[in-house]
Design a protein around this motif. Structure first.
Motif, PDB file in Angstrom:
ATOM      1  N   GLY A  21      17.674   9.292  35.869  1.00 23.40           N
ATOM      2  CA  GLY A  21      16.716   9.547  34.811  1.00 23.40           C
ATOM      3  C   GLY A  21      15.481   8.674  34.836  1.00 23.40           C
ATOM      4  O   GLY A  21      14.681   8.725  33.907  1.00 23.40           O
ATOM      5  N   HIS A  22      15.278   7.912  35.909  1.00 25.51           N
ATOM      6  CA  HIS A  22      14.096   7.045  36.033  1.00 25.51           C
ATOM      7  C   HIS A  22      13.058   7.781  36.886  1.00 25.51           C
ATOM      8  O   HIS A  22      12.909   7.513  38.076  1.00 25.51           O
ATOM      9  CB  HIS A  22      14.475   5.700  36.650  1.00 25.51           C
ATOM     10  N   TYR A  23      12.339   8.702  36.261  1.00 27.14           N
ATOM     11  CA  TYR A  23      11.504   9.622  37.019  1.00 27.14           C
ATOM     12  C   TYR A  23      10.266   8.973  37.621  1.00 27.14           C
ATOM     13  O   TYR A  23       9.792   9.398  38.676  1.00 27.14           O
ATOM     14  CB  TYR A  23      11.120  10.803  36.128  1.00 27.14           C
ATOM     15  N   LEU A  24       9.721   7.948  36.962  1.00 25.95           N
ATOM     16  CA  LEU A  24       8.548   7.272  37.512  1.00 25.95           C
ATOM     17  C   LEU A  24       8.924   6.524  38.782  1.00 25.95           C
ATOM     18  O   LEU A  24       8.182   6.556  39.778  1.00 25.95           O
ATOM     19  CB  LEU A  24       7.947   6.331  36.472  1.00 25.95           C
ATOM     20  N   HIS A  25      10.067   5.863  38.769  1.00 30.02           N
ATOM     21  CA  HIS A  25      10.526   5.186  39.981  1.00 30.02           C
ATOM     22  C   HIS A  25      10.861   6.211  41.069  1.00 30.02           C
ATOM     23  O   HIS A  25      10.615   5.970  42.261  1.00 30.02           O
ATOM     24  CB  HIS A  25      11.746   4.326  39.674  1.00 30.02           C
ATOM     25  N   ALA A  26      11.425   7.341  40.658  1.00 32.09           N
ATOM     26  CA  ALA A  26      11.714   8.397  41.630  1.00 32.09           C
ATOM     27  C   ALA A  26      10.433   8.898  42.278  1.00 32.09           C
ATOM     28  O   ALA A  26      10.387   9.112  43.495  1.00 32.09           O
ATOM     29  CB  ALA A  26      12.442   9.546  40.945  1.00 32.09           C
ATOM     30  N   LEU A  27       9.387   9.082  41.482  1.00 37.21           N
ATOM     31  CA  LEU A  27       8.106   9.531  42.018  1.00 37.21           C
ATOM     32  C   LEU A  27       7.537   8.512  42.994  1.00 37.21           C
ATOM     33  O   LEU A  27       7.010   8.875  44.060  1.00 37.21           O
ATOM     34  CB  LEU A  27       7.120   9.778  40.875  1.00 37.21           C
ATOM     35  N   SER A  28       7.639   7.238  42.651  1.00 39.42           N
ATOM     36  CA  SER A  28       7.126   6.192  43.529  1.00 39.42           C
ATOM     37  C   SER A  28       7.801   6.241  44.900  1.00 39.42           C
ATOM     38  O   SER A  28       7.136   6.211  45.942  1.00 39.42           O
ATOM     39  CB  SER A  28       7.345   4.826  42.873  1.00 39.42           C
ATOM     40  N   CYS A  29       9.110   6.344  44.907  1.00 33.95           N
ATOM     41  CA  CYS A  29       9.831   6.350  46.181  1.00 33.95           C
ATOM     42  C   CYS A  29       9.637   7.661  46.931  1.00 33.95           C
ATOM     43  O   CYS A  29       9.542   7.673  48.166  1.00 33.95           O
ATOM     44  CB  CYS A  29      11.318   6.086  45.934  1.00 33.95           C
TER      45      CYS A  29
END
Length: 336
Positions: A103-111
């Motif tokens: 559920g950590h979508y900003l971190h997912a987007l970064s990676c």
């Protein structure tokens, strides 16, 4: 005569890929009352609300609350700064999936963005990036990301499911979006393994799109396909109930809506439609009113107290509502 009012259908967050994409229902107007009959328009969802509490492999529905209608362009607000990808000295694509499932979508987007930078021709990286952008409500960027993915791999199953969900659920409710969602979902249906949960989830999105396109017969067939694999899936059950209602299969619709009266998302819609069905049954007026009242209690924003109109005001309201419909819908109403 019956009052003019706005109706919205509730839909559950779709569960797809490895875990749930946290979205909340949004809606599309319109209900037009013509000759005291309800002409139900397609139903949509409210904007997604990412959270940070979903388990990586959970299939339980997201926590939900009734929200105000999404703005037409929710991306106008400033985006949160993109953090440095924390891949733990590992593969950024694997990290993107892990962050997304948590559920950590900003971190997912970064990676995912880092994975794209490392290998611009890697379809999986573009799929992860598109899914993260959609979860963050950055819809225009998500559309471009999906387009880039399909330029590389037109039959990417995960991407097709995400894109179908984007156009059927998250973007504004226009016919072009519904048609594109249906096309993506139908393509995914052909590609997914027969009888698999992936195929069932494509069928659910297809049912949503076809209900919104005004094709309840196709929506019913797709909902049945989904329920054959996921017999207790509330999303598929609700789509089948809506399709049956539109096809005047009121007994079957009533059975489906009755199964949803305790569902945390669909219960207001279930009570409302059961009220409408009972309204058409002689001697059931009191029960009908009770169900309609309960729908308003459960979701007063979506099922408000009816407003009594004079005959003149009613005709004017209908004329305004018809004038605001898309041209294709106005043509459908010709001669009604």
């Amino acid at each position: 005569g019956m009052p003019l009012q706005t109706l919205t259908h509730f839909r559950r967050a779709l569960v797809y890929r490895r875990g749930p994409l946290m979205v909340r229902t949004r809606f599309r107007v319109l209900v037009v009352w013509v000759s005291a009959l309800v002409a139900l328009a397609g139903c949509r969802r409210e904007k997604p609300v990412p959270t940070e509490e979903c388990a990586p492999t959970a299939v339980a529905p997201a926590a939900r609350a009734h929200l105000e209608p999404a703005q037409a362009h929710p991306q106008s607000r400033a985006h949160a700064p993109l953090p440095v990808c924390n891949a733990g000295n590992g593969d950024p694509l694997v990290a993107a999936r892990t962050w997304f499932d948590a559920g950590h979508y900003l971190h997912a987007l970064s990676c995912a963005s880092q994975a794209v930078a490392f290998d611009p021709d890697l379809p999986e990286a573009h799929a992860e990036r598109a899914a993260s952008l959609a979860a963050l409500e950055r819809f225009e960027e998500a559309r471009v990301a999906y387009a880039r993915l399909f330029a590389l791999t037109p039959d990417h199953v995960d991407g097709l499911l995400g894109a179908a969900h984007l156009y059927a659920v998250l973007l504004p409710g226009v016919r072009e979006h519904d048609a594109l969602a249906a096309a993506y979902a139908e393509r995914g249906l052909r590609l997914a393994p027969e009888g698999s949960q992936t195929q069932a989830r494509f069928a659910v999105v297809s049912a949503i799109a076809h209900n919104d396109l005004g094709d309840p017969q196709r929506a019913l067939a797709r909902a049945e396909l989904a329920l054959a694999v996921l017999p207790d899936e509330p999303e598929a059950l609700h789509e089948r109930a809506l399709a049956r209602f539109e096809l005047s299969q009121l007994e079957g619709a009533a059975l489906d809506f009755t199964r949803l009266v305790d569902d945390p998302v669909a219960r207001a819609s279930a009570h409302y439609h059961l009220g409408l069905i009972l309204e058409r049954t002689a001697g059931k007026e009191a029960q009908s009113k009770a169900f309609l009242l309960r729908a308003r209690e459960l979701s007063p924003a979506h099922f408000p107290q009816p407003v009594e109109l004079s005959a003149e005001a009613f005709r004017a309201a209908v004329a305004r509502a018809v004038e605001e419909l898309p041209a294709d819908m106005r043509r459908d109403l010709a001669g009604v």
